[in-house]
Design an enzyme around this catalytic site. Structure first.
Site, PDB file in Angstrom:
ATOM      1  N   GLN A   1       0.811  -1.214   0.000  1.00  0.00           N
ATOM      2  CA  GLN A   1       0.000   0.000   0.000  1.00  0.00           C
ATOM      3  C   GLN A   1       0.843   1.262   0.000  1.00  0.00           C
ATOM      4  OE1 GLN A   1      -1.445  -1.093   4.122  1.00  0.00           O
ATOM      5  NE2 GLN A   1      -1.543   1.142   4.325  1.00  0.00           N
TER       6      GLN A   1
ATOM      7  N   CYS B   1      -5.010   0.039   3.803  1.00  0.00           N
ATOM      8  CA  CYS B   1      -4.862  -1.363   4.202  1.00  0.00           C
ATOM      9  C   CYS B   1      -6.174  -2.131   4.120  1.00  0.00           C
ATOM     10  CB  CYS B   1      -4.290  -1.444   5.612  1.00  0.00           C
ATOM     11  SG  CYS B   1      -5.374  -0.729   6.870  1.00  0.00           S
TER      12      CYS B   1
ATOM     13  N   HIS C   1      -5.277  -0.988  11.753  1.00  0.00           N
ATOM     14  CA  HIS C   1      -4.775  -1.616  10.532  1.00  0.00           C
ATOM     15  C   HIS C   1      -5.608  -2.858  10.220  1.00  0.00           C
ATOM     16  CE1 HIS C   1      -1.772  -2.171   7.439  1.00  0.00           C
ATOM     17  NE2 HIS C   1      -1.349  -3.332   7.911  1.00  0.00           N
TER      18      HIS C   1
ATOM     19  N   ASN D   1       0.308  -9.135   5.069  1.00  0.00           N
ATOM     20  CA  ASN D   1       0.304  -7.686   5.273  1.00  0.00           C
ATOM     21  C   ASN D   1       0.353  -7.011   3.904  1.00  0.00           C
ATOM     22  OD1 ASN D   1       0.392  -5.213   6.561  1.00  0.00           O
ATOM     23  ND2 ASN D   1       2.089  -5.751   7.904  1.00  0.00           N
TER      24      ASN D   1
END
Length: 453
Positions: free
Chosen positions: A75, A81, A373, A394
């Site tokens: 990102q 996210c 997040h 992630n």
């Protein structure tokens, strides 16, 4: 005015006196451990001093159940996210249907529509609250951050339902989608300026305010388009699969593309949260005032459940072959270079000789934690049927952890994970029934209304 003896004593008690300061200095100097820590931390990052290497070296990236065989996304300098995590969930089925190893939907496409929808929602909230004073707590909350990058699961679903999806090639990244600061700065100024004008029209009626709103939205549209490009109304979709066979689906709209390549029933997913505050009943649904992006979409609704159920449903989904979208407070007890989270990764109490005793409920109540997040669970390590650690995709690139896939020890899940998105059919019957209850409405500033970015 002369203070009496009691008033003088109270004034001294409120102030830091030279005697107090000297006593603190003497207490600090009297303990060799304090001087040792001072020497260490003034020359070395405190996390390197506080790190419990037994925890770090005892954590590897292997898991018993592992879904991901694709590359991690990035990102970059943006707060997208929640969009990346949602699209990473959907790309698994899309890649399978396309017959390719790696595939990405356009994150920039959904970012564009989120900005525009969120600007409209903010201006509608301003119109609704225009008769309140500017220092009203709700108005102040709205004006504090008129537009940002963060979001929630329901907001992701609302965007896909209304605006569809496109492949990354149809609306690629731009400099501003990867680094949103300058765009957001311009948008915040325009929206606060618009809020001023709309509030100034409070006595003129909604029709006049909506005319002004349209002018503001026209400027917002220009800013977003200048920074992110123009979303395609139609695009020619063709690709080559992993066997080098060519395919062409022809000209598609974003809605047609989503209908063809989204393999999961998004409207069947519900957002489960763990909110341990005494004011938050387990088994009840919640919503937060003014939380969301698309005005005409269903509200953002959470169902509060015990942490044990959150873990069990996430585990069962992964074992069943489906990754899990989740939200957490990401930077607590995190070692970024190793890509590891553990609830006892750093011993700050030993470094500072100070207790850190707040539990999860205390941290929520006292603004020490919130969801920050969103990511994707892609694996779980089971021992005798119980989770020991979790594998996480992630959206911070491939440089850290296991090529961008991080490891979360189960202790961290309980302390710092707040929510997951799962299928309604996975819930026990009593919680399915609870979804039909009218949600408890939390104020706009409640920490459960925080957005993952």
């Amino acid at each position: 005015m002369t203070l009496g003896n009691d008033d003088s004593r109270q004034a001294m008690d409120r102030s830091l006196t030279l005697d107090q300061i000297r006593s603190f200095e003497e207490e600090f100097a009297a303990r060799p451990a304090n001087r040792l820590m001072q020497n260490a931390v003034t020359g070395t990052p405190v996390d390197d001093i506080a790190l419990d290497r037994r925890v770090l070296t005892g954590t590897d990236h292997s898991v018993s159940h592992h879904l991901d065989d694709w590359r991690a996304t990035n990102q970059k300098q943006s707060g997208r996210c929640w969009l990346f995590a949602g699209l990473n969930l959907l790309r698994v089925g899309a890649a399978r249907k396309l017959g390719v190893k790696d595939f990405e939907f356009s994150q920039n496409h959904l970012l564009w529509w989120d900005k525009f929808e969120r600007a409209n929602r903010f201006l509608e909230a301003v119109i609704e609250t225009a008769d309140r004073p500017v220092d009203d707590r709700t108005v102040a909350h709205l004006l504090a951050n008129p537009i940002g990058d963060g979001g929630q699961w329901n907001m992701f679903v609302a965007l896909v339902a209304k605006h569809g999806l496109v492949p990354k090639s149809a609306m690629p990244e731009t400099d501003s989608s990867s680094s949103t600061r300058a765009m957001n700065r311009a948008l915040r100024t325009l929206l606060r300026q618009g809020a001023r004008d709309l509030r100034g029209q409070a006595g003129e009626g909604v029709e006049a305010q909506r005319k002004t709103k349209r002018e503001v939205l026209a400027a917002v549209h220009r800013v977003i388009s200048i920074h992110l490009g123009t979303p395609p109304q139609r695009f020619l979709w063709q690709w080559e699969d992993r066997n080098r066979e060519f395919h062409r689906d022809g000209w598609l709209t974003p809605a047609q593309f989503a209908a063809a390549y989204v393999q999961l029933p998004l409207t069947e997913y519900v957002c489960l949260v763990h909110d341990p505050r005494a004011t938050s009943p387990v088994g009840r649904t919640f919503t937060v005032e003014y939380l969301g992006n698309v005005v005409d979409a269903p509200p953002v609704v959470y169902l509060n459940v015990p942490m044990e159920l959150l873990k069990r449903l996430a585990m069962e989904s992964i074992v069943g072959g489906e990754p899990v979208w989740f939200g957490c407070d990401v930077k607590k007890m995190m070692r970024a270079d190793a890509g590891v989270w553990d609830a006892a990764l750093f011993d700050y109490a030993a470094v500072y000789d100070a207790p850190f005793t707040m539990d999860k409920a205390d941290r929520l109540l006292h603004h020490e934690t919130r969801m920050t997040h969103a990511m994707l669970f892609t694996g779980v390590d089971l021992v005798d049927g119980a989770p020991r650690r979790w594998r996480v995709e992630n959206s911070w690139g491939e440089e850290k952890a296991d090529r961008g896939f991080w490891t979360m020890n189960d202790s961290w899940f309980g302390e710092h994970v707040f929510e997951i998105a799962v299928r309604r059919s996975a819930l026990p019957p009593d919680l399915v029934a609870a979804l039909d209850q009218p949600p408890i409405v939390l104020p706009a500033w409640d920490p459960m209304g925080s957005l993952a970015d």
